[in-house]
Scaffold this motif. Structure first.
Motif, mmCIF file in Angstrom:
data_model
loop_
_atom_site.group_PDB
_atom_site.id
_atom_site.type_symbol
_atom_site.label_atom_id
_atom_site.label_comp_id
_atom_site.label_asym_id
_atom_site.label_seq_id
_atom_site.Cartn_x
_atom_site.Cartn_y
_atom_site.Cartn_z
ATOM 1 N N TRP A 146 41.782 34.843 37.329
ATOM 2 C CA TRP A 146 41.961 33.620 36.539
ATOM 3 C C TRP A 146 42.681 33.965 35.243
ATOM 4 O O TRP A 146 42.394 34.978 34.611
ATOM 5 N N HIS A 261 45.351 28.908 39.481
ATOM 6 C CA HIS A 261 44.256 29.663 38.873
ATOM 7 C C HIS A 261 44.480 29.862 37.373
ATOM 8 O O HIS A 261 43.919 30.785 36.779
ATOM 9 N N ILE A 294 34.901 27.440 36.772
ATOM 10 C CA ILE A 294 35.306 28.717 37.367
ATOM 11 C C ILE A 294 34.160 29.288 38.199
ATOM 12 O O ILE A 294 34.379 29.856 39.275
#
Length: 375
Positions: A146, A261, A294
């Motif tokens: 991420w 992402h 997340i």
């Protein structure tokens, strides 16, 4: 503080920008068990001009992040007070107390908590990313699942992700200076003038922060003080304890705050004018929401949460900026709120999320509308 060689860096999440938004996001993600690194080309402490008031919701978010605010380096705030001679109207926060705290003191508390939580700090490191290429820090590849952009209004991560430039709604200028004097109120005071607002926020037992918001880039705290005679009188014998710092305050919005992402947080993800006093609080709330999304591997959840977090502050910013642009409307509104103080209390509750806009009610809408229409 952990320093690593970027050549060997492998992290779950890499954050660009070590300001309050980036640090809060890193702490929230570490609380979820993710390995997190932050890259910033600067070195601490990172300061920025702001009014230095943290609303009650922001204090609750900091508490949830485990960030401790030293009461000796802050000032407990009871509420908000609007003033425009001879009118004054005030209301207490409906959901706890806020805090006035120097930006540098808040930054130290956030950095201490991030370090304690095991966030990897990469100071003096430029983060770069290009489509089809790996992310790099200091020119070396970095492996991460991420990528989070917490790199401010002119976010490079936003541009790299193809999320487009944030659409500016309004741009003004903010200036901040501190003075050595005993606070004369336990509320944030907002003095309204024809060309802007002057905020007075106690940040300690013997210090206040003076923040000026204006449409005029040449304005400064010292040369605008005569336009706010009550503040000038209070500061007549007070010595400055900091040099003046300035910056741009702007309302911006984005259609999306993530792609793939990559996600944006803080001013990189949009902002509201500093007139709302919500900037830090919004960043902390966004950080918590991002970590939750997340954790669930679904940034669409963050998009929805971000939109909800920003909706009421954006509306309040538009309303308050309308008063800034139209002095006649401003005078009528402040007189109306002074005559009907329950209106101000209810508006503050809506502003802080302690009540929904619907809770303002038909009576509130009709009463305020009538006050604004009166000559």
């Amino acid at each position: 503080m952990v320093e690593v060689n970027p050549r060997a860096l492998k992290m779950d999440v890499l954050i660009a920008g070590a300001g309050p938004a980036g640090l809060a996001a890193a702490i929230a993600l570490r609380q979820k068990g993710f390995e997190v690194a932050i890259a910033d080309p600067a070195h601490p402490p990172i300061d920025k001009a702001c009014g230095e008031g943290v609303m009650p919701e922001g204090i609750r978010a900091l508490t949830a992040l485990g960030v401790a605010i030293d009461p000796r380096a802050s000032f407990s705030l009871r509420g908000i007070r609007f003033l425009s001679s001879p009118v004054a109207v005030e209301a207490a926060f409906p959901c706890g107390r806020g805090a006035g705290i120097r930006r540098t003191a808040l930054y130290r508390a956030l950095l201490h908590r991030a370090t304690e939580a095991g966030v990897v700090m990469l100071w003096g490191a430029q983060l770069r990313a290009h489509a089809g290429e790996p992310v790099s820090v200091g020119g070396r590849p970095v492996q991460c699942r991420w990528l989070v952009g917490a790199d401010g209004q002119n976010s490079q991560v936003r541009r790299w992700a193809g999320l487009g430039r944030a659409r500016p709604v309004a741009t003004r200028f903010g200036f901040r200076r501190h003075y050595h004097t005993e606070p004369w109120s336990d509320s944030v005071e907002v003095y309204w003038g024809e060309h802007g607002q002057m905020f007075v926020t106690p940040v300690g037992p013997t210090e206040v922060c003076i923040a000026l918001l204006t449409r005029h880039p040449q304005a400064r705290v010292a040369n605008q003080l005569p336009l706010f005679p009550e503040v000038a009188r209070r500061l007549k014998d007070a010595m400055p304890t900091s040099s003046e710092r300035g910056g741009i305050t702007v309302s911006r919005s984005l259609r999306a705050v993530y792609r793939g992402h990559t996600a944006l947080v803080g001013d990189a993800s949009g902002s509201v004018d500093a007139i709302t006093g919500d900037g830090l609080c919004l960043s902390f709330q966004q950080a918590v929401a991002l970590a939750q999304a997340i954790e669930r591997n679904d940034l669409a959840l963050y998009q929805a949460a971000h939109r909800k977090i920003m909706s009421t502050p954006s509306l309040m910013a538009r309303l308050m900026l309308a008063l800034d642009r139209h002095p006649g409307l401003q005078r009528r509104a402040l007189h109306g709120l002074a005559d009907e103080p329950w209106l101000f209390s209810r508006l503050l509750a809506v502003h802080l999320g302690a009540a929904t806009p619907a809770a303002f009610g038909l009576r509130g809408v009709l009463t305020l509308g009538w006050r604004l229409l009166r000559a």
